[in-house]
Design an enzyme around this catalytic site. Sequence first.
Site, PDB file in Angstrom:
ATOM      1  CG  ASN A  10     -46.324 -76.386 -12.689  1.00 17.62           C
ATOM      2  OD1 ASN A  10     -46.243 -76.713 -11.507  1.00 17.62           O
ATOM      3  ND2 ASN A  10     -45.052 -75.856 -13.325  1.00 17.62           N
ATOM      4  CE  LYS A  12     -44.292 -72.187 -12.395  1.00 23.41           C
ATOM      5  NZ  LYS A  12     -43.193 -71.579 -13.107  1.00 23.41           N
ATOM      6  CG  HIS A  98     -41.540 -76.934 -15.277  1.00 26.21           C
ATOM      7  ND1 HIS A  98     -40.734 -75.952 -15.229  1.00 26.21           N
ATOM      8  CD2 HIS A  98     -42.766 -76.638 -15.583  1.00 26.21           C
ATOM      9  CE1 HIS A  98     -41.288 -74.907 -15.180  1.00 26.21           C
ATOM     10  NE2 HIS A  98     -42.387 -75.093 -15.683  1.00 26.21           N
ATOM     11  CD  GLU A 100     -40.063 -72.821 -12.805  1.00 24.52           C
ATOM     12  OE1 GLU A 100     -40.708 -73.774 -12.182  1.00 24.52           O
ATOM     13  OE2 GLU A 100     -40.744 -72.016 -13.356  1.00 24.52           O
ATOM     14  CD  GLU A 168     -44.301 -74.927 -19.324  1.00 23.74           C
ATOM     15  OE1 GLU A 168     -45.346 -74.501 -19.119  1.00 23.74           O
ATOM     16  OE2 GLU A 168     -43.472 -75.478 -18.741  1.00 23.74           O
ATOM     17  N   GLY A 174     -43.063 -67.083 -16.331  1.00 20.87           N
ATOM     18  CA  GLY A 174     -43.249 -66.242 -15.335  1.00 20.87           C
ATOM     19  C   GLY A 174     -42.677 -65.116 -15.782  1.00 20.87           C
ATOM     20  CB  SER A 214     -46.394 -65.155 -19.883  1.00 18.07           C
ATOM     21  OG  SER A 214     -45.127 -65.084 -18.968  1.00 18.07           O
TER      22      SER A 214
END
Length: 253
Positions: A10, A12, A98, A100, A168, A174, A214
């Site tokens: 991904n 992003k 996702h 985000e 996730e 991250g 991660s």
Amino acid sequence: MARKKLIAGNWKMNGLMADGVDLAKGIAREVKALGKPGCEFLVCPPFTLLTSVKKALRGAKVALGAQDCHFNAKGAHTGDISPLMLKDAGCSYVILGHSERRADHGESDELVCKKAAAAHAAGLKTVICIGETLEQRNDGKAIDVCSRQIMGSVPEDSTSADTVIAYEPVWAIGTGKVPTAADVEEVHAAVRKVLSKKLGKSNANKMRILYGGSVKPGNAKELLSLPDVDGALVGGASLKVDDFLGIARNSGC
Ligand code: PEP
């Protein structure tokens, strides 16, 4: 039930044309060098790079995906992209839900489910993301949260052929923090049980559940050898050819 592992990147909101094409070419070269890899590969660049990355991947067994789509096929939705447009640009996958997007754009389970149904109808496979926040994990609610997200975000008629789940934990994305292997396996096994209730045992046993958060070459082996972990959704480490392929190699691909 043997499930072929999927190593998905991904990207992003990263990559201008030259860098994105270089990255895709590097991934294509290394995947070709694997000969007959034991895993499937997927890269999900930003919309602006889809067609160029598609060209750069030519001849390599690497699928192309996008990071979101609208639930309508066309019309007055300024700034949105439809599943048919993604298919037309050469995508076979789309990431949906996702964390985000759930956080930045207020996407609900209901909306993710509508998008997933539209993507399936357009012939795209979906990678539907779920995962708990740190507060929810500390409150002992990780499995409840993920179960609720599966029930709400995955269309009723989804199958193992058109749907991949990505677990996730939001707090692992991250951050360099990763749950223990036991915690990852506990959630994945619980998710498979919920999928079994929702979609039937056969679909649940065949459906791939990726871990994301991660993932690096150094932790890939332990995470991807867990019985219910069927690959990885990789953010930061998917932006470097050596790291992305290192994850694959260390996972026995
Ligand atoms: C992600 O955003 O899907 C992700 C897993 O990111 P990272 O690998 O950087 O934690």
